[in-house]
Design an enzyme around this catalytic site. Structure first.
Site, PDB file in Angstrom:
ATOM      1  N   LYS A 109     -19.389  16.292  10.947  1.00 41.43           N
ATOM      2  CA  LYS A 109     -18.802  17.366  10.139  1.00 41.43           C
ATOM      3  C   LYS A 109     -19.280  17.292   8.696  1.00 41.43           C
ATOM      4  CE  LYS A 109     -14.903  18.652  12.930  1.00 41.43           C
ATOM      5  NZ  LYS A 109     -13.460  18.835  13.044  1.00 41.43           N
ATOM      6  N   LYS A 196     -24.133  25.180  24.375  1.00 41.53           N
ATOM      7  CA  LYS A 196     -22.770  25.185  24.893  1.00 41.53           C
ATOM      8  C   LYS A 196     -22.023  26.429  24.403  1.00 41.53           C
ATOM      9  CE  LYS A 196     -19.107  22.203  24.205  1.00 41.53           C
ATOM     10  NZ  LYS A 196     -18.464  20.981  23.727  1.00 41.53           N
ATOM     11  N   LYS A 199     -17.599  28.966  19.644  1.00 45.51           N
ATOM     12  CA  LYS A 199     -17.314  30.009  18.667  1.00 45.51           C
ATOM     13  C   LYS A 199     -18.204  29.912  17.449  1.00 45.51           C
ATOM     14  CE  LYS A 199     -13.592  31.883  17.486  1.00 45.51           C
ATOM     15  NZ  LYS A 199     -12.261  32.193  16.963  1.00 45.51           N
TER      16      LYS A 199
END
Ligand code: TRP
Length: 332
Positions: A109, A196, A199
């Site tokens: 992240k 994959k 969103k």
């Protein structure tokens, strides 16, 4: 009865990947276990966000979980149970800096943020995120935690934190939570089946669980089938369509179409037609339930407040025992 706990961040709309990867399993587990499921809004503060979006997405996620079949009495919202964050502080004092530095999700992240802006603000909340997750789990003395493989490291840390706490404070106080990995169909983006379903890739790359049927049909119709891979193997796009059919439980259609694939007579249009109808059949009742819940918005929100307050009783009890054990004081 053994207790199951799992949580999800309020990311906005649930998509098919979330449903087959987690929520469907959560719904089924309710038959066999005492289940507690949380919408963890405090976790979502660790990445940049807008306050008004967060609150809206939190309710949205709670409503969508109910529409999928999560029982209201099993559902809580993390910020309605403030004991999580208090336990997080206590547990952070039995978690080492070194352990947290090894978390791959933090590194990922952080990189994600720095890729967009190399001066990006990396909060210490993002760093200590796994401690809050451990608090979520340990505060309910959960025996089992259904999670995806991507959460393996966080769960391992929760177990280490529990062990260290128990060792330091002289009791077998915390339960050691076991992961429950279930077989999860690997769903890919219909627009780019090398990736994959997610969103974060953008609208074309996921199928909304509460989407309009015609949009679902269109997305399947335009799903990529030929990705230019070696031709003697099934392309990942076609495999993805078969996996969707299987995930929807349409085994008869799956077998019939697979036979035609093997004999080289499969028409992609037929496969897509079956997949689209299976998805519409699956999602229509969800959308109907969501509409119904939304028309009773005020009552449903009150119900979630009540269930959170009820679930909070467990958290309160744990926290007050923990405070005793670690030498803190409990308020009157
Ligand atoms: N970290 C999890 C995720 O990103 C969400 C989560 C927070 C969680 N607390 C949890 C999952 C406790 C299981 C148990 O998916």
């Amino acid at each position: 009865m053994k207790r199951v706990l799992s949580c999800v961040q309020p990311t906005g709309d649930l998509h098919l990947g979330n449903y087959f990867g987690a929520v469907k399993n959560w719904v089924d587990l309710q038959e066999k276990y005492s289940c507690v499921y949380g919408v963890v809004d405090c976790h979502s503060m660790t990445m940049p966000y807008k306050a008004s979006d967060l609150r809206e997405n939190t309710w949205k996620m709670a409503f969508q979980l109910l529409a999928c079949g999560i029982k209201p009495e099993n559902l809580f919202i993390q910020s309605l149970v403030p004991e999580h964050t208090e336990l997080c502080w206590i547990l952070s004092c039995v978690t080492s800096y070194g352990e947290l530095s090894k978390m791959t999700q933090f590194k990922d992240k952080r990189e994600q943020l720095e890729e967009k802006d190399n001066q990006a603000f990396i909060s210490s909340g993002l760093f200590s995120y796994p401690v809050l997750q451990a608090a979520d789990i340990l505060i309910y003395r959960a025996d089992y935690v259904p999670v995806g493989k991507d959460q393996e490291q966080h769960l391992e840390l929760s177990r280490n934190i529990a062990a260290r706490f128990n060792k330091q404070f002289g009791q077998e106080y915390f339960v050691h939570p076991e992961p429950l990995y279930t077989e999860i169909p690997k769903l890919l983006s219909p627009a780019d089946p090398t990736k994959k379903m997610s969103k974060s890739l953008g609208e074309k790359h996921y199928i909304n669980l509460f989407g309009d049927p015609n949009r679902i049909r269109k997305q399947i119709k335009s799903a990529v089938t030929d990705t230019g891979e070696a031709s003697d193997k099934m392309s990942s796009g076609v495999e993805n369509l078969f996996n969707l059919l299987k995930a929807c439980g349409k085994m008869d259609a799956y077998d019939t179409l697979m036979d035609t694939y093997k004999s080289g007579t499969l028409r992609y249009g037929d496969l897509k037609g079956e997949v689209a109808e299976a998805l519409v059949e699956l999602t229509t009742p969800f959308s109907e339930r969501l509409t119904d819940l939304t028309t009773r918005k005020k009552d449903v929100k009150a119900q979630i407040q009540d269930s959170s307050a009820e679930i909070r009783k467990i958290a309160r009890q744990t926290l007050s025992e923990v405070k005793e054990l670690v030498g803190l004081l409990n308020p009157k």
